[in-house]
Design a protein around this motif. Structure first.
Motif, short mmCIF file in Angstrom:
data_model
loop_
_atom_site.label_atom_id
_atom_site.label_comp_id
_atom_site.label_asym_id
_atom_site.label_seq_id
_atom_site.Cartn_x
_atom_site.Cartn_y
_atom_site.Cartn_z
N PRO A 130 0.84 -1.22 0.00
CA PRO A 130 0.00 0.00 0.00
C PRO A 130 0.87 1.26 0.00
O PRO A 130 2.09 1.18 0.25
N PRO A 131 0.29 2.42 -0.23
CA PRO A 131 1.06 3.67 -0.27
C PRO A 131 1.82 3.93 1.04
O PRO A 131 1.30 3.68 2.13
N LEU A 132 3.03 4.44 0.89
CA LEU A 132 3.90 4.77 2.01
C LEU A 132 3.19 5.75 2.95
O LEU A 132 2.52 6.68 2.50
N GLY A 133 3.34 5.53 4.25
CA GLY A 133 2.77 6.45 5.24
C GLY A 133 1.37 6.10 5.69
O GLY A 133 0.86 6.71 6.62
N THR A 134 0.75 5.15 5.05
CA THR A 134 -0.62 4.77 5.45
C THR A 134 -0.57 3.70 6.53
O THR A 134 0.43 3.01 6.72
N ASP A 135 -1.69 3.55 7.24
CA ASP A 135 -1.79 2.48 8.24
C ASP A 135 -1.63 1.12 7.58
O ASP A 135 -1.00 0.22 8.16
N ALA A 136 -2.16 0.97 6.38
CA ALA A 136 -2.04 -0.31 5.67
C ALA A 136 -0.56 -0.61 5.35
O ALA A 136 -0.12 -1.75 5.46
N TYR A 137 0.20 0.42 4.98
CA TYR A 137 1.63 0.24 4.73
C TYR A 137 2.35 -0.19 6.01
O TYR A 137 3.14 -1.13 5.99
N ARG A 138 2.07 0.52 7.11
CA ARG A 138 2.72 0.18 8.38
C ARG A 138 2.42 -1.26 8.79
O ARG A 138 3.29 -1.97 9.28
N GLU A 139 1.20 -1.71 8.57
CA GLU A 139 0.83 -3.09 8.91
C GLU A 139 1.55 -4.09 7.99
O GLU A 139 2.04 -5.12 8.45
N ALA A 140 1.62 -3.78 6.70
CA ALA A 140 2.33 -4.65 5.77
C ALA A 140 3.81 -4.73 6.14
O ALA A 140 4.41 -5.80 6.13
N TYR A 141 4.41 -3.59 6.51
CA TYR A 141 5.81 -3.58 6.91
C TYR A 141 6.01 -4.40 8.18
O TYR A 141 6.94 -5.18 8.28
N ARG A 142 5.13 -4.22 9.17
CA ARG A 142 5.24 -4.97 10.42
C ARG A 142 5.23 -6.47 10.16
O ARG A 142 6.05 -7.22 10.68
N LYS A 143 4.31 -6.93 9.32
CA LYS A 143 4.24 -8.36 8.99
C LYS A 143 5.49 -8.83 8.25
O LYS A 143 6.02 -9.89 8.52
N HIS A 144 5.96 -8.01 7.33
CA HIS A 144 7.15 -8.37 6.56
C HIS A 144 8.38 -8.44 7.46
O HIS A 144 9.21 -9.35 7.33
N ALA A 145 8.51 -7.50 8.38
CA ALA A 145 9.69 -7.43 9.24
C ALA A 145 9.79 -8.64 10.17
O ALA A 145 10.89 -8.94 10.66
N THR A 146 8.71 -9.35 10.40
CA THR A 146 8.79 -10.56 11.25
C THR A 146 9.62 -11.65 10.58
O THR A 146 10.04 -12.59 11.24
N LYS A 147 9.86 -11.52 9.29
CA LYS A 147 10.65 -12.52 8.54
C LYS A 147 12.15 -12.19 8.55
O LYS A 147 12.95 -13.00 8.07
N TYR A 148 12.53 -11.02 9.05
CA TYR A 148 13.94 -10.67 9.12
C TYR A 148 14.65 -11.66 10.03
O TYR A 148 14.10 -12.12 11.02
N THR A 149 15.91 -11.95 9.71
CA THR A 149 16.69 -12.86 10.53
C THR A 149 17.95 -12.16 11.01
O THR A 149 18.49 -11.29 10.32
N GLN A 150 18.41 -12.54 12.18
CA GLN A 150 19.60 -11.96 12.80
C GLN A 150 20.72 -12.99 12.73
O GLN A 150 20.49 -14.17 12.98
#
Length: 185
Positions: free
Chosen positions: A107-127
């Motif tokens: 979704p467009p940057l800065g929207t709540d939908a974008y923030r939710e998509a980013y949050r879900k995506h970031a759970t896949k990051y690995t350390q």
């Protein structure tokens, strides 16, 4: 903290030129070392299909590296002993986005939908963390080069050559391909 910086904080905002001048002095001071140590810029090379969101080498930060990138930007500075010694190691820590292409249809940057998509995506990051050898160097280290290789392997180089130079010692890294199956270590 210098008296100038304390006064600047007490006075509030600094005039633009003064702020830029102070910031420049602080950057120069950040790379200064003791006589027993030397500083070297950090360069990263990502030889994988993942994005390296961030990395550090012995606590010094490196740039974000896109997938399959021939080379990343240089940042200042890692600190090394002036005299190399056998067994010298570096600790490399990094965060990896194994699925960088998933953000294409967000979704467009800065929207709540974008923030939710980013949050879900970031759970896949690995350390990740690796302790690697630092190869022998002389009196001069032009850069501390960190190579991110397939299967979460890392190598460090201290050469003064760039990858385009025929004498560059790590040319084989640029020929590596991601593997569907990595060996279990």
């Amino acid at each position: 903290m210098s008296g100038l910086m304390r006064r600047a904080m007490r006075w509030g905002a600094l005039p633009g030129r003064m702020t830029v001048g102070i910031a420049g002095m602080l950057v120069l001071l950040a790379c200064q070392t003791s006589p027993e140590m030397l500083s070297a810029p950090v360069t990263g090379y990502n030889h994988t299909s993942a994005t390296i969101n961030s990395f550090t080498i012995n606590g010094s930060g490196g740039p974000n590296l896109g997938p399959n990138l021939a080379g990343g930007g240089e940042v200042c500075c890692a600190v090394l002993p002036r005299d190399w010694r056998p067994g010298l190691k570096a600790t490399v820590m990094w965060e990896k986005d194994p699925h960088p292409g998933e953000s294409v249809n967000w979704p467009p940057l800065g929207t709540d939908a974008y923030r939710e998509a980013y949050r879900k995506h970031a759970t896949k990051y690995t350390q990740h963390r690796a302790v690697v050898d630092i190869p022998q160097y002389g009196e001069k280290v032009c850069a501390l080069q960190v190579h991110f290789l397939p299967c979460d392997q890392v190598r460090v180089s201290t050469t003064c050559y760039t990858p385009s130079n025929p004498n560059y010692p790590d040319r084989e890294y640029f020929q590596m391909k991601d593997s569907a199956a990595c060996p279990i270590l």
